[in-house]
Design an enzyme around this catalytic site. Structure first.
Site, PDB file in Angstrom:
ATOM      1  N   PRO A  71      28.214  20.198   0.491  1.00  0.00           N
ATOM      2  CA  PRO A  71      28.374  19.698  -0.874  1.00  0.00           C
ATOM      3  C   PRO A  71      27.237  20.153  -1.804  1.00  0.00           C
ATOM      4  O   PRO A  71      27.485  20.613  -2.909  1.00  0.00           O
ATOM      5  CB  PRO A  71      28.393  18.177  -0.703  1.00  0.00           C
ATOM      6  CG  PRO A  71      28.917  17.973   0.692  1.00  0.00           C
ATOM      7  CD  PRO A  71      28.349  19.115   1.489  1.00  0.00           C
ATOM      8  N   LYS A 108      28.111  29.889 -11.187  1.00  0.00           N
ATOM      9  CA  LYS A 108      29.136  28.976 -10.658  1.00  0.00           C
ATOM     10  C   LYS A 108      29.134  27.639 -11.420  1.00  0.00           C
ATOM     11  O   LYS A 108      30.197  27.107 -11.780  1.00  0.00           O
ATOM     12  CB  LYS A 108      28.874  28.727  -9.166  1.00  0.00           C
ATOM     13  CG  LYS A 108      29.716  27.632  -8.536  1.00  0.00           C
ATOM     14  CD  LYS A 108      31.172  28.004  -8.461  1.00  0.00           C
ATOM     15  CE  LYS A 108      32.015  26.837  -7.974  1.00  0.00           C
ATOM     16  NZ  LYS A 108      33.442  27.125  -8.036  1.00  0.00           N
ATOM     17  N   LYS A 162      28.821  17.021  -9.855  1.00  0.00           N
ATOM     18  CA  LYS A 162      27.564  17.664  -9.440  1.00  0.00           C
ATOM     19  C   LYS A 162      27.408  19.016 -10.131  1.00  0.00           C
ATOM     20  O   LYS A 162      26.343  19.347 -10.659  1.00  0.00           O
ATOM     21  CB  LYS A 162      27.598  17.815  -7.909  1.00  0.00           C
ATOM     22  CG  LYS A 162      26.516  18.621  -7.266  1.00  0.00           C
ATOM     23  CD  LYS A 162      26.941  19.971  -6.695  1.00  0.00           C
ATOM     24  CE  LYS A 162      28.283  20.105  -6.075  1.00  0.00           C
ATOM     25  NZ  LYS A 162      28.664  21.399  -5.613  1.00  0.00           N
TER      26      LYS A 162
HETATM   27  P1  NDP Z   1      33.912  18.621   1.433  1.00  0.00           P
HETATM   28  O1  NDP Z   1      33.315  17.366   0.952  1.00  0.00           O
HETATM   29  O2  NDP Z   1      35.366  18.697   1.706  1.00  0.00           O
HETATM   30  O3  NDP Z   1      33.175  19.095   2.795  1.00  0.00           O
HETATM   31  C1  NDP Z   1      31.793  19.055   2.904  1.00  0.00           C
HETATM   32  C2  NDP Z   1      31.347  19.601   4.243  1.00  0.00           C
HETATM   33  O4  NDP Z   1      29.915  19.500   4.339  1.00  0.00           O
HETATM   34  C3  NDP Z   1      31.910  18.848   5.448  1.00  0.00           C
HETATM   35  O5  NDP Z   1      32.019  19.753   6.515  1.00  0.00           O
HETATM   36  C4  NDP Z   1      30.802  17.819   5.711  1.00  0.00           C
HETATM   37  O6  NDP Z   1      30.773  17.389   7.056  1.00  0.00           O
HETATM   38  C5  NDP Z   1      29.580  18.629   5.432  1.00  0.00           C
HETATM   39  N1  NDP Z   1      28.424  17.826   5.048  1.00  0.00           N
HETATM   40  C6  NDP Z   1      28.337  16.986   3.990  1.00  0.00           C
HETATM   41  N2  NDP Z   1      27.081  16.479   3.922  1.00  0.00           N
HETATM   42  C7  NDP Z   1      26.400  16.996   4.957  1.00  0.00           C
HETATM   43  C8  NDP Z   1      25.066  16.857   5.425  1.00  0.00           C
HETATM   44  N3  NDP Z   1      24.168  16.085   4.798  1.00  0.00           N
HETATM   45  N4  NDP Z   1      24.701  17.532   6.541  1.00  0.00           N
HETATM   46  C9  NDP Z   1      25.575  18.311   7.182  1.00  0.00           C
HETATM   47  N5  NDP Z   1      26.861  18.494   6.804  1.00  0.00           N
HETATM   48  C10 NDP Z   1      27.247  17.850   5.685  1.00  0.00           C
HETATM   49  O7  NDP Z   1      33.475  19.751   0.379  1.00  0.00           O
HETATM   50  P2  NDP Z   1      34.210  21.136   0.054  1.00  0.00           P
HETATM   51  O8  NDP Z   1      34.476  21.889   1.301  1.00  0.00           O
HETATM   52  O9  NDP Z   1      35.286  20.904  -0.931  1.00  0.00           O
HETATM   53  O10 NDP Z   1      33.023  21.844  -0.786  1.00  0.00           O
HETATM   54  C11 NDP Z   1      31.922  22.511  -0.166  1.00  0.00           C
HETATM   55  C12 NDP Z   1      31.183  23.263  -1.277  1.00  0.00           C
HETATM   56  O11 NDP Z   1      32.072  24.237  -1.866  1.00  0.00           O
HETATM   57  C13 NDP Z   1      30.721  22.347  -2.423  1.00  0.00           C
HETATM   58  O12 NDP Z   1      29.472  22.759  -2.901  1.00  0.00           O
HETATM   59  C14 NDP Z   1      31.818  22.526  -3.472  1.00  0.00           C
HETATM   60  O13 NDP Z   1      31.335  22.251  -4.774  1.00  0.00           O
HETATM   61  C15 NDP Z   1      32.193  23.991  -3.257  1.00  0.00           C
HETATM   62  N6  NDP Z   1      33.547  24.373  -3.683  1.00  0.00           N
HETATM   63  C16 NDP Z   1      34.668  23.649  -3.311  1.00  0.00           C
HETATM   64  C17 NDP Z   1      35.936  24.039  -3.734  1.00  0.00           C
HETATM   65  C18 NDP Z   1      37.184  23.302  -3.351  1.00  0.00           C
HETATM   66  O14 NDP Z   1      38.263  23.659  -3.880  1.00  0.00           O
HETATM   67  N7  NDP Z   1      37.142  22.311  -2.480  1.00  0.00           N
HETATM   68  C19 NDP Z   1      36.109  25.206  -4.613  1.00  0.00           C
HETATM   69  C20 NDP Z   1      34.898  25.947  -4.860  1.00  0.00           C
HETATM   70  C21 NDP Z   1      33.668  25.516  -4.428  1.00  0.00           C
HETATM   71  P3  NDP Z   1      31.686  16.152   7.600  1.00  0.00           P
HETATM   72  O15 NDP Z   1      32.942  16.790   8.117  1.00  0.00           O
HETATM   73  O16 NDP Z   1      30.847  15.546   8.656  1.00  0.00           O
HETATM   74  O17 NDP Z   1      31.925  15.221   6.419  1.00  0.00           O
END
Ligand code: NDP
Length: 295
Positions: A66, A171, A240
């Site tokens: 995130p 971005k 964010k």
């Molecule tokens: P999600 O919230 O769906 O997934 C977040 C991931 O990060 C999960 O695998 C989660 O693990 C892990 N995570 C969260 N906090 C921690 C931590 N403190 N330590 C280790 N692992 C952690 O987010 P997205 O996949 O949607 O987004 C990821 C990034 O990509 C973000 O920065 C977002 O802004 C960006 N993004 C997203 C898009 C989208 O369409 N979704 C498009 C473009 C960019 P767990 O499974 O344990 O929760």
């Protein structure tokens, strides 16, 4: 080339699936281990127990968390990434991060001769599935070239934007446009609905005119008018991103009242709708204020 992918969230998972599909040897790690175990089973990847274990033997490590702080929190300690990363390895951070923290991560890794680029993506979960993401890169051109074969598995347009942090900044500004377009389109359409204009008719006109945007062309017709509001990109993450864009404007002493206001409005929406709501659900806040549904 051995790859490790950390962070199998909404967008990380389909990106990692593209890496696996390309045939590159892949190791995955996820905070909630069951998600990594399921992925490893489905795609024939290795499931690492810790970030250090994932980084061991990896030439390129991809992170997709995130926030930049979440990535930074994985670096240190006996189970952290730095303990496993080898001399000459590369870290590609696909998190939509913030420039200042990305620079700190670059410096921490440079002490271990590990290259770093910030490489946030755009194109949503469907773009990740299709391998058509746009990737904006900050960092050394030589590090980008080492990372390129991995980026090409999920990205179609890969653009070098400048030094470390430049990818994050581009971005954040892109997503600030997305956020302002969603709110502005919702306000305008709510007013038209109250005047008795069918929003589908209004969008038919606007989408053939100069006010069109991704919000008017895709998000509102597919997600708002249909009342489907699918959860693909969390509102909390867009809040964010707009906050980072507003910070970039402040740091560069750029007057940006619209970015600051949009950041505040998304902070209010995040408070109201919580951590799992989709970004397009911000429209519901405008609908509540207007007392109408855009449907
Ligand atoms: P999600 O919230 O769906 O997934 C977040 C991931 O990060 C999960 O695998 C989660 O693990 C892990 N995570 C969260 N906090 C921690 C931590 N403190 N330590 C280790 N692992 C952690 O987010 P997205 O996949 O949607 O987004 C990821 C990034 O990509 C973000 O920065 C977002 O802004 C960006 N993004 C997203 C898009 C989208 O369409 N979704 C498009 C473009 C960019 P767990 O499974 O344990 O929760």
């Amino acid at each position: 080339m051995n790859i490790a992918f950390l962070g199998l969230g909404a967008i990380g998972r389909p990106m990692a699936a593209r890496v696996a599909g390309s045939g590159l040897p892949l190791t995955v790690w996820n905070r909630t281990a069951s998600r990594a175990a399921d992925f490893a089973k489905e795609f024939g990847a290795r499931h690492a127990a810790t970030p250090a274990d994932a980084a061991r033997d990896a030439d390129v490590v991809v992170t997709c968390m995130p926030t930049s702080q979440d990535v930074a929190s994985l670096l240190d300690g006996p189970e952290g990434l730095i303990a496993g990363l080898g001399n000459g390895a590369t870290l590609i951070d696909c998190t939509s991060g913030d420039p200042a923290t990305s620079r700190k991560i670059r410096d921490a890794l440079a002490e271990r001769n590990v290259g770093y680029i910030d490489a946030p993506v755009s194109g949503g979960t469907t773009g990740a599935e299709k391998g058509t993401l746009t990737i904006m890169v900050g960092g050394d051109a030589a590090v980008l070239e080492r990372a390129r074969p991995v980026l090409e598995t999920f990205g179609q347009k890969i653009v070098h934007c400048g030094d470390v942090g430049a990818g994050d900044a581009v971005k954040a500004v892109n997503n600030a446009f997305l956020a302002t377009h969603i709110l502005a389109a919702a306000e305008g359409l709510a007013a038209l609905v109250k005047m008795g204009v069918d929003p589908k008719v209004a969008l038919d006109v606007i989408n053939a005119s100069s006010g069109r945007s991704n919000a008017s062309m895709n998000l509102i017709p597919e997600r708002v008018i249909t009342r489907k509001f699918p959860r693909t990109f969390r509102l909390a993450l867009l809040e964010k991103d707009v906050g980072i864009a507003a910070e970039v404007a402040r740091d560069t002493r750029t007057p940006a009242p619209i970015l600051q206001l949009t950041a505040d409005l998304f902070r209010i929406a995040r408070g109201e709708f919580g951590e799992v709501a989709d970004h397009v659900e911000a429209v519901k806040m405008v609908e509540q204020w207007a007392g109408v549904e855009i449907a």
